[in-house]
Scaffold this active site. Sequence first.
Site, mmCIF file in Angstrom:
data_model
loop_
_atom_site.group_PDB
_atom_site.id
_atom_site.type_symbol
_atom_site.label_atom_id
_atom_site.label_comp_id
_atom_site.label_asym_id
_atom_site.label_seq_id
_atom_site.Cartn_x
_atom_site.Cartn_y
_atom_site.Cartn_z
ATOM 1 N N CYS A 2 12.810 -35.948 3.159
ATOM 2 C CA CYS A 2 12.874 -36.393 4.887
ATOM 3 C C CYS A 2 11.894 -37.289 5.850
ATOM 4 C CB CYS A 2 12.059 -34.439 5.886
ATOM 5 S SG CYS A 2 12.796 -33.378 4.243
ATOM 6 N N ARG A 27 16.075 -41.954 2.530
ATOM 7 C CA ARG A 27 15.280 -40.660 1.379
ATOM 8 C C ARG A 27 16.192 -40.046 0.740
ATOM 9 N NH1 ARG A 27 9.545 -41.987 4.300
ATOM 10 N NH2 ARG A 27 9.591 -40.194 3.630
ATOM 11 N N TRP A 74 15.644 -32.705 3.919
ATOM 12 C CA TRP A 74 16.246 -32.928 2.462
ATOM 13 C C TRP A 74 15.002 -31.309 2.212
ATOM 14 C CZ3 TRP A 74 13.981 -32.110 -2.176
ATOM 15 C CH2 TRP A 74 14.676 -31.872 -3.431
ATOM 16 N N ASN A 100 7.575 -32.204 8.040
ATOM 17 C CA ASN A 100 7.976 -33.198 6.318
ATOM 18 C C ASN A 100 6.782 -32.591 5.658
ATOM 19 O OD1 ASN A 100 9.819 -34.407 7.144
ATOM 20 N ND2 ASN A 100 9.553 -36.205 6.587
ATOM 21 N N GLY A 101 7.280 -31.639 4.147
ATOM 22 C CA GLY A 101 6.342 -31.754 3.402
ATOM 23 C C GLY A 101 6.286 -29.925 3.135
ATOM 24 N N GLU A 483 16.320 -46.560 -18.989
ATOM 25 C CA GLU A 483 15.942 -47.210 -17.190
ATOM 26 C C GLU A 483 17.564 -47.266 -17.288
ATOM 27 O OE1 GLU A 483 14.730 -46.952 -14.731
ATOM 28 O OE2 GLU A 483 15.799 -48.223 -12.642
ATOM 29 N N LYS A 487 20.032 -45.058 -14.766
ATOM 30 C CA LYS A 487 20.722 -46.051 -13.361
ATOM 31 C C LYS A 487 22.199 -45.120 -13.295
ATOM 32 C CE LYS A 487 18.299 -46.985 -11.385
ATOM 33 N NZ LYS A 487 17.103 -47.478 -11.266
ATOM 34 N N GLU A 490 22.557 -41.558 -12.525
ATOM 35 C CA GLU A 490 22.661 -41.139 -10.545
ATOM 36 C C GLU A 490 22.928 -41.401 -9.907
ATOM 37 O OE1 GLU A 490 18.365 -42.712 -9.334
ATOM 38 O OE2 GLU A 490 18.222 -44.545 -10.190
ATOM 39 N N HIS A 506 19.025 -38.402 -36.444
ATOM 40 C CA HIS A 506 18.755 -37.773 -36.657
ATOM 41 C C HIS A 506 19.413 -36.172 -35.414
ATOM 42 C CE1 HIS A 506 16.201 -39.478 -39.702
ATOM 43 N NE2 HIS A 506 15.299 -40.181 -38.763
ATOM 44 N N LYS A 603 14.407 -40.573 -1.788
ATOM 45 C CA LYS A 603 14.309 -42.198 -2.013
ATOM 46 C C LYS A 603 13.144 -41.466 -2.927
ATOM 47 C CE LYS A 603 13.856 -46.617 -3.129
ATOM 48 N NZ LYS A 603 14.335 -46.956 -4.314
#
Length: 608
Positions: A2, A27, A74, A100-101, A483, A487, A490, A506, A603
């Site tokens: 948020c 964000r 969010w 926020n939180g 990574e 990338k 996402e 395996h 973010k």
Amino acid sequence: MCGITGFTGKESALPFLLQGLERLEYRGYDSAGITLVDHEKMTTYKAKGKLADLKKIIDPEACPQCAGIGHTRWATHGVPSQLNAHPHSNADSTISLVHNGIIENYQKIKKDLLARGYVFRSETDSEVVVHLLDSWYRRLNGDMEEALRHTVRELEGSFALCIVTTYIPDKVFVAKKESPMVIGRTADSSFCGSDATALIAYTKEVLVLEDGQIAVLSADGIKVTDFDGNPAEQAWISIPYDIEAAQKGGYDSYMMKEIHEQPRAVRETLRGRLSPEGKILMPELDQLPVRWNELKRIYFIACGTAYHACIYAKTLLQKAVHVTCIAEPASEFRYEEPVLDRDTLCIFVSQSGETADTLAAVKLAKAEGAHTFAVTNVLGSSLARAADATVYTCAGPEIAVASTKAYTTQLVLLACIDIRLSELLGGRMPDKERIITDLNNLPAVLDRTLDMEPMMERLAVLLQDQRDAYFIGRQLDYPTALEGALKLKEISYIHADAYYAGELKHGPIALIEKDTVVMALATQAEIAAKTFSNIQETIARGARVIIITGPDIPVSGFENVLRLPEIAPQLIDIPAAVLLQQFAYFAAVNKGCDIDQPRNLAKSVTVE
Ligand code: AGP
């Protein structure tokens, strides 16, 4: 996650609130809202979706002009909807608040308030705060500051709160615990935001509010106290970048801009770290009160991309020292019962410095007596303030949700930290002198790597019509594979997995079929031949393989081979990561995805 903005001053609040929310869009959010207030009334606009949807319903002429608050949400408690969007108001629309939180004890508070006749309109945890504040305001006969103090003392969890009220319409009330909040001012206005990018168009001098503080903003000043009302000191700092750094600068997306900023970001990060005599300078580490000859273990702890940087750091360091080196995701760390004592060093890595799991991990490490060291990109962030000492990646603001320059600068700084740790611990970093020389060469190597962009654009076409892709590598190539896969998934939503190359047979090799794309990293000469055997196994099953390798490693008989410029093998995964960023970028562009704000992602992940 948020975003919050707040403004009070001689001019209209609306422009600040909206530009601030725009800068905080990166964000990640799913709804947005604002409240504007004056002596007579309060006007709130809320919309599900993007800021553009909110702007469509705002009537600037109809808005009062004293002060205001804004929010991008969010969703955590309750679906993304207009009703759950912030701001939330009390019944008679005299108090409005954004949060926020997470309020962990919201159900208990809600039960009490329901019993006292309060009516709830949303499914959020945040709404309890506005009704609780209303109840204290009434009980305290109209003392808003005191009411806020009583309110925050009842809340459990994390919060950054920003409040306006028709009772005192020229003030904005702010409170903070474990969620970031930054304050700024000009000669005739005061404002705040959940990070400095919201303020940068108005000021570079900011006050980072501390946990347990309340600020009252007015046109002519800012008052800061603790939750008990005691005056608090105000330590103002200067934001180390300007407005241009937070804009796209001619690129189609922030991600592409940030990919191209990597040579400069690496140069900035290395500034002051390499002495003319070829030594690594890391005074922040040297000054830790660690008994180096007694040290037993080093943890590298982080989330997501930063966790991949941790795997790189522990792999590199373990080759140089006898002390046990461990990389742990921060979200697991607390539950592993880690051995934490004065002979343990915990290194935390975070671009934002606000990731909730990482902050919880640093708290635990400190409580158990371990030494804590932070690597972050954000000056004054919660992580920087929590750790015993901090070093900064000087990547500049990273706006795209997909981390690029933060990752490569983390690798650079962690390589420096590893070298210095190997010295402090009496170990021996293989090829130390070459690594240090090549750190100096790295920006130029990254420039040449960026020139390979057309090849990555061409190869990304292989992913068209593919639902899956696999990334493989050994040793230092393994975090790069992780990574690269992160990338790709996402931003392009193509399913991607990363494996140690030797692990493929395996189990995962069962998934390889005709035209499956396999991205193989084989940059480490001593084990490249083994990786090539694993590559052959996938080709035998129909895979289309792309190989990223070093300049001199013998390779023959493969279709797509990309050779990186000459650089120490311990650093070659840094340019390799850049190629994978470009690969993911073009795959996402080909699919028409939103590059900078991928679905479901934020973010800065400020919830555990
Ligand atoms: C990667 O592209 C993501 N943005 C994500 O994995 C990120 O690295 C993670 O959430 C940790 O964030 P931090 O570095 O700000 O702590």
